[in-house]
Design an enzyme around this catalytic site. Structure first.
Site, mmCIF file in Angstrom:
data_model
loop_
_atom_site.group_PDB
_atom_site.id
_atom_site.type_symbol
_atom_site.label_atom_id
_atom_site.label_comp_id
_atom_site.label_asym_id
_atom_site.label_seq_id
_atom_site.Cartn_x
_atom_site.Cartn_y
_atom_site.Cartn_z
ATOM 1 N N HIS A 30 -9.851 -16.079 31.568
ATOM 2 C CA HIS A 30 -8.634 -15.269 31.707
ATOM 3 C C HIS A 30 -7.717 -15.728 32.826
ATOM 4 C CE1 HIS A 30 -9.804 -11.878 29.024
ATOM 5 N NE2 HIS A 30 -11.013 -12.266 29.363
ATOM 6 N N LYS B 104 2.972 -13.469 40.252
ATOM 7 C CA LYS B 104 3.697 -12.589 39.325
ATOM 8 C C LYS B 104 5.152 -12.378 39.785
ATOM 9 C CE LYS B 104 -0.529 -10.157 37.860
ATOM 10 N NZ LYS B 104 -0.669 -10.365 36.392
ATOM 11 N N LYS C 161 2.677 -4.079 37.241
ATOM 12 C CA LYS C 161 1.489 -4.929 37.095
ATOM 13 C C LYS C 161 0.874 -5.083 38.469
ATOM 14 C CE LYS C 161 4.300 -8.101 35.262
ATOM 15 N NZ LYS C 161 3.646 -8.466 34.018
ATOM 16 N N ARG C 162 -0.319 -5.687 38.546
ATOM 17 C CA ARG C 162 -0.897 -5.919 39.859
ATOM 18 C C ARG C 162 0.059 -6.744 40.717
ATOM 19 N NH1 ARG C 162 -6.302 -4.414 40.943
ATOM 20 N NH2 ARG C 162 -5.940 -5.465 42.906
ATOM 21 N N THR D 284 -0.269 -8.849 29.119
ATOM 22 C CA THR D 284 -0.371 -7.926 27.987
ATOM 23 C C THR D 284 0.673 -6.819 28.098
ATOM 24 O OG1 THR D 284 -2.236 -6.987 29.182
ATOM 25 C CG2 THR D 284 -2.748 -8.278 27.224
ATOM 26 N N LYS E 17 3.301 -4.685 25.355
ATOM 27 C CA LYS E 17 3.495 -3.226 25.310
ATOM 28 C C LYS E 17 4.987 -2.898 25.360
ATOM 29 C CE LYS E 17 -0.974 -2.934 27.490
ATOM 30 N NZ LYS E 17 -1.677 -3.007 28.781
#
Ligand code: 26W
Length: 809
Positions: free
Chosen positions: A355, A549, A543-544, A651, A655
């Site tokens: 992952h 990111k 998100k985290r 992911t 969504k």
């Protein structure tokens, strides 16, 4: 589910309150109501479940054991009602009783037994596995404390415990009769029995693994699978001698030491640290599960040599990889199999999903630590290592650099990824791009040896939770327009394409979005005390928190807009509400500093009369599954802006797409496939591509500095991080962030390409707000996103796992 009369439901709830809580509908607290209602739902589930458990004893169909250190399930009441097809009748029964289902479901704790993407994926998979009627068990740890609760105090993240089990969990069933013993430490001893040498552990410490089962209900098909979560218990009672001689503390100490194993979930996401307790946890749940699998097969009278016909074990990232030598150990030592027979089984039953490609996330256990904690498993590992090295030598000769890089054991460490690559029958990445990076780069030498093992299975999400449950308005609109076949076949959403230019439909879509935005605005007003305008663009990054990111890129862009407004150049900026939600790992200092920066900038902008007309920033505290379900339906712009090559899939991007938000994103992870499916005109792609980023890492990144020198507007924004304009009494607070952008870590300036990508990011944003002002264009794009999202259903994903890897049927 057979139809249940609402009168019956009302009666059952009343009776449950009397029998379990000695109270009545009139006197019950909200918590008691939640529990009583859930118990009645549970009764219906358990009736189905009991029957299937009974049948399972004779069931010879192959079963999947999905091993995961994390299951981020979220709340279950609404989900179970939906899948049992009971939502309508319960809503109406509760209405008769003057109870709102929405209110009651807010009482349920959000089971946060995971950090982020990997844990939520495991939960979505469980839903799809049951819905597609596969026999599958999710196997993990029953953490007493889920992921920490986040509080924001003066802009800083504070971590608080999440005792989600405090009031018990209605859904779980404890099964002490199925407990197992897990052994740690000790020394290896041997003895002879019937001419065979037997190995056992002397003086080991035993911890009991007690399973707690949570039913997982399929959608409208009566199937019940389960999540089996192991809880650690000490086999010792408190030592009464110590106790009565006054050493109370010591008497409970040993018990506590054993039970600490299932206390808390590690909050690190994508950053690995070789902590002994983590290793203990991993062994605890993998050994418990492997023992259970073998015991179950034997109860069914199945010859262990036939195991691969009946059992498939999936390893969700390397966290459960100790299952591999542990199953070997059980087969060798406890079941008396020969090495080749045991290895023949093990090399067939395991499959592994990777992952993440971040080096700092790869698990490598110190050999000494491992050997001391699990001496016999270590011996088995050594043998696996030795035999693997022989195989490697056949391909790569005595190239020791390469061998050590590929070995299971090297330089004092055990590489769990190499263990999986060497022994699993299938290895998969989670998006097309990610799988290619695994093949061409991260695992390229294993790929060369065993190319047939490598597969891609792009991630997916369960539409039940992420559309039907969390966005009922949109669900109803879609179902009213194209029928509800998409519940069974998500690709049916394609039928919506016809309506992309249908004015009436677009208006209804816009109305749904607007209502959802009003709901979110009300929630934010209640939680943050800030009023936001539902007519502004809701631009969301949830998100985290991780540097890759790039929440920082988002924030610097917001700061840039602020500067534009303050300098009188902001007239064309369309009003925006920027929403952030993110937890940072407690030990990840820079990530926590970025949270503080977001909050400090929010303070300035939200309190600036001129700027706050145009932009507001909201930081939503304690982001998790439940909050995601509130935010995603109300989002206009989805931020998927990771440095290209670093996000394995993502992911939340899926969504948002399903809920009709438009994506601004890099060509990273599943964004690449989103673009292919929806067409490049309906997604806003910007920035460097993964191969370009890779090249910059090889050649250095002086260009970021040049951009800083030549772009005076951006320079002013970056300088504002350190000139006191943000926190004027703590002028050097954000210096670290500034330094990392300009000088970087390890001499690579701007390691996440924030400065490099800024210009194209800002330009793309501008394009988006221009498009937003033309509703016929914007809505059409949004509708096309929903129409082309079917591929990202976890049902498709699970079917693909089955076809490519598991072959359960
Ligand atoms: C502390 C060690 C560690 C290392 C990695 C903990 C947790 C991890 C996970 C693999 C991190 C994770 O959640 N990865 C995410 O997995 C999602 C599901 O496949 C992907 O969509 C995300 O891109 C990926 O970051």
């Amino acid at each position: 589910m057979d139809f249940i009369e609402k009168e019956h439901i009302k009666h059952e709830i009343g009776k449950t309150l009397q029998r379990n809580f000695a109270t009545t509908l009139q006197d019950a607290t909200k918590k008691q109501l939640y529990k009583a209602i859930s118990l009645t739902v549970r009764n219906h589930i358990n009736e189905l479940w009991a029957k299937q458990r009974d049948e399972a004893a004779d069931n010879q169909e192959k079963t999947l054991y999905y091993m995961s250190f994390e299951f981020l399930v979220g709340r279950l009441l609404n989900n179970n009602l939906l899948n049992m097809n009971l939502t309508k009748v319960y809503k109406s029964a509760l209405e008769d009783l003057g109870i709102s289902l929405d209110d009651i479901s807010e009482i349920e704790p959000d089971a946060g037994l995971g950090n982020g993407g990997l844990g939520r994926l495991a939960a979505c998979f469980m839903d799809s596995l049951a819905t597609l009627n596969f026999n599958a068990y999710g196997c993990g740890i029953r953490y007493e404390y889920g992921l920490f609760k986040q509080k924001i105090v003066e802009g800083y993240q504070i971590e608080m415990p999440d005792p989600w089990l405090e009031d018990g969990c209605i859904w779980e069933i404890e099964r002490p009769e199925e407990q197992v013993e897990v052994k740690f430490g000790g020394t290896i001893d041997t003895y002879w029995e019937k001419g065979k040498m037997k190995v056992y552990l002397k003086d080991a410490n035993t911890v009991l693994g007690v399973p707690y089962d949570i039913p997982v209900v399929g959608y409208n098909n009566g199937k019940v699978n389960m999540l089996r979560l192991w809880s650690a218990r000490s086999p010792q009672y408190i030592d009464m001698n110590l106790f009565s001689s006054g050493s109370y503390a010591k008497a409970v100490e040993e018990k506590e030491l054993a039970e600490v194993l299932s206390k808390v979930l590690y909050p690190e996401d994508n950053h690995y640290e070789g902590k002994l307790l983590r290793l203990k946890q991993q062994y605890f749940f993998t050994s418990s599960t492997m023992q259970w699998i073998v015991r179950d097969l034997k109860l069914k009278g199945i010859d262990l040599l036939d195991m691969p016909k009946y059992v498939q074990i999936h390893i969700n990232d390397t966290h459960p990889a100790i299952s591999i030598p542990e199953l070997m150990r059980i087969l060798l030592d406890e079941q008396g199999l020969a090495w080749d027979d045991a290895y023949g089984i093990v090399s067939k039953v395991f499959a592994y999903t990777n992952h993440t490609v971040l080096g700092e996330a790869l698990e490598r256990w110190p050999q000494t630590m491992f050997k001391e904690l699990l001496p016999r498993v270590y011996q088995v590992l050594e043998e696996l290592h030795r035999r693997n090295e022989e195989r490697l030598k056949k391909t790569y000769g005595e190239d020791w650099g390469k061998l050590n890089y590929m070995n299971i054991m090297a330089h004092g460490f055990i590489s769990m990824a190499n263990l999986c690559l060497a022994t699993c029958s299938a290895i998969n990445g989670v998006s097309a791009l990610h799988t290619n990076i695994l093949k061409d780069d991260v695992f390229k030498d294993y790929y060369k040896m065993t190319p047939y093992k490598f597969k891609n299975v792009t991630n997916g999400i369960t539409f039940r939770r992420w559309l039907n449950l969390s966005n009922p308005r949109l669900y109803n609109l879609i179902a009213d327009t194209i029928g509800d076949d998409f519940n069974k076949n998500p690709l049916e959403l394609k039928k919506l394409e016809k309506f992309a230019e249908d004015k009436a439909f677009a208006e209804k879509f816009a109305e749904v979005k607007h209502k959802n935005k009003e709901d979110l605005a009300a929630y934010i007003k209640k939680e943050n005390g800030i009023i936001i305008d539902p007519n502004s663009i809701f631009d969301v990054q949830i998100k985290r928190l991780h540097e890759y990111k790039r929440q920082l890129l988002n924030l610097i862009h917001v700061l840039y807009l602020y500067h534009q407004i303050k300098s009188g150049n902001g007239d064309d900026i369309y009003p925006h509400t920027f929403i952030f939600g993110a937890k940072a790992a407690p030990g990840y200092t820079r990530a926590k500093l970025i949270i503080k920066l977001i909050n400090s900038v929010a303070d300035i902008i939200n309190n600036d009369p001129l700027a706050s007309e145009k932009i507001k920033i909201i930081f939503v505290e304690n982001y998790g599954v439940t909050i995601a379900q509130k935010i995603i339906p109300a989002t206009d712009i989805s931020e998927q802006i990771s440095t290209a090559g670093k996000e394995a899939s993502g992911t939340s991007n899926m969504k948002f797409m399903l809920n009709g938000a438009l994506t601004i994103g890099t060509l990273d992870g599943a964004n690449v496939e989103m673009r292919e499916l929806v067409g490049k005109n309906n997604i806003y792609i910007f920035g460097l591509k993964s191969d370009e980023v890779k090249r910059i890492y090889q050649t250095g990144n002086q260009e970021s500095k040049q951009i800083y020198s030549s772009n005076s507007t951006l320079r002013a924004v970056l300088d504002s991080l350190i000139d006191g304009s943000i926190e004027n009494d703590k002028i050097s607070l954000f210096n670290e962030i500034y330094q990392s952008l300009l000088f970087g870590d390890n001499n690579l300036p701007d390691p996440y390409m924030v400065i490099r990508d800024f210009d194209s990011y800002a330009t793309t944003h501008k394009k988006m707000w221009n498009d937003y002002q033309k509703p016929e264009i914007w809505n059409k794009k949004a509708i096309l996103n929903i129409a082309n999202c079917g591929h990202f259903s976890s049902d498709r994903c699970i079917e693909e796992y089955n076809a490519k890897i598991w072959r359960l049927r």
